[in-house]
Design an enzyme around this catalytic site. Sequence first.
Site, PDB file in Angstrom:
ATOM      1  N   SER A 331       3.195  39.386  14.544  1.00  0.00           N
ATOM      2  CA  SER A 331       2.160  39.974  13.773  1.00  0.00           C
ATOM      3  C   SER A 331       1.640  41.335  13.912  1.00  0.00           C
ATOM      4  O   SER A 331       0.881  41.807  13.246  1.00  0.00           O
ATOM      5  CB  SER A 331       0.895  38.948  13.755  1.00  0.00           C
ATOM      6  N   ASP A 355      -4.399  31.193  -0.133  1.00  0.00           N
ATOM      7  CA  ASP A 355      -3.665  30.637   0.905  1.00  0.00           C
ATOM      8  C   ASP A 355      -3.862  28.826   1.392  1.00  0.00           C
ATOM      9  O   ASP A 355      -5.162  28.910   1.977  1.00  0.00           O
ATOM     10  CB  ASP A 355      -3.986  31.556   2.276  1.00  0.00           C
ATOM     11  N   ASP A 370       1.916  28.864   7.277  1.00  0.00           N
ATOM     12  CA  ASP A 370       1.022  29.614   8.201  1.00  0.00           C
ATOM     13  C   ASP A 370       0.381  29.179   9.506  1.00  0.00           C
ATOM     14  O   ASP A 370       0.746  28.080   9.762  1.00  0.00           O
ATOM     15  CB  ASP A 370      -0.153  29.597   7.269  1.00  0.00           C
ATOM     16  N   CYS A 389      -3.275  36.394   8.838  1.00  0.00           N
ATOM     17  CA  CYS A 389      -2.754  35.494   7.740  1.00  0.00           C
ATOM     18  C   CYS A 389      -1.365  35.597   7.411  1.00  0.00           C
ATOM     19  O   CYS A 389      -0.815  36.616   6.750  1.00  0.00           O
ATOM     20  CB  CYS A 389      -3.732  35.471   6.186  1.00  0.00           C
TER      21      CYS A 389
END
Length: 618
Positions: A331, A355, A370, A389
């Site tokens: 990330s 999401d 996720d 996210c």
Amino acid sequence: MWEQSFRDKSAEIRLFRSRAIILAIVITLMLAGLGWRMAHLQITLYDKYQNLSENNRIKIQPLAPKRGLIYDRNGELLAENVPTYSVTLVPEKVPDIEETLNFLDDLIGVSERDREQFERRRELRRRPYDPVVVRHKLTEDEIAKVMVNRNYLPGVDVEAQLVRHYPQGETFAHVLGYVGRINQREQNQLDADPDTERRYSASRYIGKLGVEKHYESDLHGEPGYQKVETNARGRITRVLEQVDPIPGEDITLHLDARMQRLASQLMEGRRGAVVAIEVKTGGILTMYSNPGFDPNLFVTGISHKDYNALRDNPDLPLFDRSIRGRYPPASTLKPFLGLGVVDMGVASWSQTINDYGSFQLPNSERVYRDWKRQGHGKVDLKRAIVESCDVYFYDMAVKMGIDRIHPFLQSFGFGQRTALDVDNTYSGLLPGREWKQATRRSHWYAGDTVNLGIGQGYMQATPLQLATATAVMANRGKWVAPRLMLSHSGDTTIDESTTPPDVVLNNEKNWDRMFNAMQNVVEGTHGTARALLRKLEHPIAGKTGTAQVVGIAQDAEYDSEALRERLRDHALFVAFSPVDDPQIAVATIVENGESAGRTSAPISQALINLYLGGGEGE
């Protein structure tokens, strides 16, 4: 009576005289020949034998230059030269080497390792009659014992020399490297060039790794020589003439010894790396890989036992993770990808997606989950950065496409070697269509783009690359390539012609908006690095990352307790500070550290506090 009547005295006298004359002639001829020979040697061949005599009595000895010192940015000594006394042996002057070594063993102690190193040095001698070191670091008592017994030790002497020493030990092992004895391959390379051969005529050591190797030509210096008179045993009786060697040039690095030591303390018991870069100058403040090794072991020759212990250690202490460790950026890639998303008009800052915890490509059964099982709900770019996210970036990566993602990430240095004076760096891996076709004989698929959207899949980056990209981000796209050297006592300059072009956005305001989003990673209520708030001394913009080491089934949950420690996720954190005028950028990777907020992020924060605050950090 009868005998006397038969003797002819006159004949005997004539015979005697003729023999005497012949003998006299022979003696005269021999004396004449000897005289002629003496005259020929002393008059005709005078110059030749005078030179031979002088060469036997007078010798030219090259003198090794003093190696240049290495300092950190605050003047703290990182590499020095310490005087030491060694016992040496000239094999050609020793009747029985084994007996001599045994005698020295009785006098001062010669271990099996010393004998092993002696044989190795003997094989690597450049020329006959060069002395070979038997043992280093003699005490005063040992020196006295050898000198008292010199008459019983032909070809043996005590020699004073300067040996490289690294006072910081393991802390700077990987970045500084070390010097070691010149091996046969290096010797052949030196001998191939007459100028280089002359420069190293008196040297036994050469830079092997790191700064020592990169700046070898500057640190080494120029040799001198001395003309000495020797006795019949070859021992020096007096110095007739001397030209002093020119010492190597001193180097000051951007490295901060305080920060390096702090990184060492905070990484104790962990595997990973920390790299910190000064944003405005590109100076590398910290480049630390853990675990490390003691470089002093390598200077005079490491034993097989010690080397095998380092080589066979499962934690790989000889491996420099800071420049050669390749990790999925995870990330920590999202801020860079997010900049591309908004700057190319793929989405706006306010545009949202829903999401629900998973993402699927059209006409595909594969589910990309996720990290938050229930999802984040309605998410825009800022929230996607703050809460990390995954689904948002799955979606945006597919919309952006690999043909736009690849060049944009490349502009930040991913997939490239951009450091100016750091050798042996890996370029990492920035995958794309051409790469996959060339290496995997396969097309690039949308699923590959999905994985790349969260810094997983094929992509790999080194800690140095992550710190470099973060520094470019903090500098609003202005490229200042990383470098170690701060200043130099000579006139050497760094070639910056390979520095990539600046990253220019279509909308410059996107820099500030991304800075704000990354600041909220630390200061926001739901920020993934909000644990740093407890010790926040300076505003930090950062991004956490969790890189998978092993894959898990689509319908399974990550269970830390069920995995062996070395199979757990890596923890990554990139950051820069202060947010309004960035001065320092840091990248930290803790292997199998799992939670970046608890492991890698506090290490980065401590280094930032030390650099900006000037204290010793926590």
